[in-house]
Design an enzyme around this catalytic site. Structure first.
Site, PDB file in Angstrom:
ATOM      1  CG  ASP A 156      -4.763  77.340   9.431  1.00 41.74           C
ATOM      2  OD1 ASP A 156      -5.033  76.457   8.600  1.00 41.74           O
ATOM      3  OD2 ASP A 156      -5.500  78.311   9.672  1.00 41.74           O
ATOM      4  NE  ARG A 174       0.300  89.310  14.367  1.00 44.47           N
ATOM      5  CZ  ARG A 174      -0.494  88.361  14.851  1.00 44.47           C
ATOM      6  NH1 ARG A 174      -0.039  87.506  15.751  1.00 44.47           N
ATOM      7  NH2 ARG A 174      -1.727  88.266  14.434  1.00 44.47           N
ATOM      8  CG  ASP A 208      -0.627  89.931  11.408  1.00 39.05           C
ATOM      9  OD1 ASP A 208      -0.214  90.966  11.957  1.00 39.05           O
ATOM     10  OD2 ASP A 208      -1.788  89.500  11.543  1.00 39.05           O
ATOM     11  CB  SER A 224      -9.363  85.115   9.964  1.00 38.02           C
ATOM     12  OG  SER A 224      -8.119  85.487  10.500  1.00 38.02           O
TER      13      SER A 224
HETATM   14  N1  ARG Z   1      -6.102  94.011  10.092  1.00 43.55           N
HETATM   15  C1  ARG Z   1      -5.413  93.915  11.336  1.00 43.55           C
HETATM   16  C2  ARG Z   1      -3.962  94.259  11.177  1.00 43.55           C
HETATM   17  O1  ARG Z   1      -3.413  94.131  10.127  1.00 43.55           O
HETATM   18  C3  ARG Z   1      -5.595  92.599  12.020  1.00 43.55           C
HETATM   19  C4  ARG Z   1      -4.944  91.406  11.364  1.00 43.55           C
HETATM   20  C5  ARG Z   1      -5.350  90.072  11.932  1.00 43.55           C
HETATM   21  N2  ARG Z   1      -6.765  89.934  11.861  1.00 43.55           N
HETATM   22  C6  ARG Z   1      -7.450  88.788  11.936  1.00 43.55           C
HETATM   23  N3  ARG Z   1      -8.741  88.868  12.022  1.00 43.55           N
HETATM   24  N4  ARG Z   1      -6.851  87.638  11.953  1.00 43.55           N
HETATM   25  O2  ARG Z   1      -3.348  94.655  12.139  1.00 43.55           O
END
Ligand code: ARG
Length: 401
Positions: free
Chosen positions: A14, A95, A124, A175
């Site tokens: 992506d 992040r 995110d 993911s």
């Molecule tokens: N649910 C988690 C959060 O919001 C992880 C987010 C990313 N998860 C992923 N499998 N890409 O912190």
């Protein structure tokens, strides 16, 4: 001058496609920024070269693994932060450090905009953009998946059409986001919340059903931070890595939850955080002997609130900063050793010692010679129950009328 956009680059399909996609949609030059937060996998140089091969005018790699461990994982450990009682904030704490490096790169390369690969449904995007608003209020944000209709199918078609140096055929239904603090896996078959995760989902942990022989480990802390494992000095990053390896081999730290996202969706996620969970368990047990009762009780509430703020993208907020100051103050005496056994998916503490312990053997012992004056207890209980007793008397009186 052509406008420049800094893109948070992972090396995956992506964000690789996003380089050209953003270029075509906006006419801007794209600078790819990859941040090493201990995610392992491909070398950063490979990722950097791929970004250039996909049309980035510059590709920048930041080694932030020690910074991430010291300034993001350690505060999470000190807070014993588990969102909704389960999730050690793996993605949530990565992040803000990525944002810091994106903003730095934007300054260095004269960019006006920051781009990221998040969808419009998750947490995110919020963490990235709130972070950027805070650290670089003049910078604009753009998310090609959300704002420029970059769907997965279009990404595959684009990569093939342009001959981008990226694998598009291998279909991973999940993911995945990972760093040294843990790994998060969602989507695909896991979206049916009755489906148990299959073995192929896991990478940081071995199946706990058939564990190797129990592994006893001693973790030494200084002011809430791990400084040695089995007597060998370690940095925070080394401590996390070593425990990822040893606790991971025992299947410690697998988490399967449905959590509340900030955007109002309940979503299912599988986490593995062997090092983080072993460290949090050990740290909490050391606090149990070194932090005074009222401070400890209050800290539990603060830690929960801290976890919510960080989950909700408020890493750089004033309240989070104030709570950090409180938490830091509680760590003054959290120094000592915790011994634990890693086995069969569990990390069980079986010994603790500290020069700054509040555990008083002479007060606690049931043997003869204790220093606790039992005669004090009667009067204490009488007064402790007085207020409720008076109220209860009133209740009986009123009910009898
Ligand atoms: N649910 C988690 C959060 O919001 C992880 C987010 C990313 N998860 C992923 N499998 N890409 O912190």
């Amino acid at each position: 001058m052509t406008e420049r956009i800094v893109l948070a680059y992972s090396g995956g399909l992506d964000t690789s496609v996003a380089i050209g996609w953003i270029g075509e949609a906006t006419g801007a030059e794209v600078i790819a920024v990859a941040v090493d937060v201990g995610q392992g996998g491909e070398s950063l140089e490979t990722i950097r070269q791929r970004a250039l091969g996909c049309g980035a005018v510059e590709a920048y790699v930041a080694d932030a693994s020690d910074e991430f461990a010291n300034e993001y994982c350690m505060p999470t450990l000190k807070a014993n932060a588990l969102y909704q009682g389960h999730y050690p904030l793996v993605s949530a704490i990565s992040r803000p450090v990525i944002v810091k490096h994106l903003v730095k790169a934007a300054r260095e390369f004269g960019a006006t905009t920051v781009a990221h690969g998040c969808t419009g449904k998750g947490n995110d995007q919020v963490r990235f953009e709130v972070g950027i608003q805070t650290l670089g209020p003049d910078l604009k944000c753009i998310a090609p998946v959300r704002d420029l209709a970059l769907t997965r199918d279009k990404a595959i078609a684009f990569a093939e059409e342009k001959g981008l140096p990226i694998e598009t055929t291998k279909k991973n239904p999940y993911s995945i986001d990972q760093n040294v603090w843990g790994r998060a896996v969602e989507t695909g078959y896991l979206e049916d919340i009755w489906n148990a995760p299959t073995k192929d989902i896991y990478d940081y942990t071995a199946t706990p059903e058939f564990p190797p022989a129990p592994d006893e480990v001693t973790i030494s802390f200084q002011a809430g931070v791990p400084v040695a494992i089995d007597g060998v000095r370690v940095t925070p990053l080394q401590a996390i890595k070593e425990l990822n390896r040893r606790a991971g081999a025992q299947g410690v730290g697998r988490i399967d939850v449905v959590e509340d996202r900030l955007v109002g969706i309940k979503s299912r996620e599988i986490y593995e955080a062997p090092g983080a969970m072993a460290l949090i368990t050990a740290h909490k047990h050391l606090e149990d002997i070194t932090v005074e009762r009222e401070q400890a009780r209050f800290k539990a509430t603060v830690g929960q609130r801290w976890a919510e703020l960080v989950y909700d993208g408020q890493w750089f907020s004033p309240l989070k900063r104030s709570l950090d100051a409180f938490i830091e103050d509680t760590q003054q005496y959290v120094t000592g050793d915790i011994r634990m056994v890693l086995h069969g998916g569990q990390a069980i503490v079986n010994g603790r010692r500290s020069e700054t312990s509040l555990y008083d053997f002479d007060l606690a012992t049931y043997d003869t010679g204790d220093t606790f004056d039992q005669s004090m207890a009667r009067g204490f209980i009488e007064l402790w129950g007085m207020s409720a007793k008076v109220a209860s008397g009133r209740d009986i009186r009123v009910a009898g009328k």
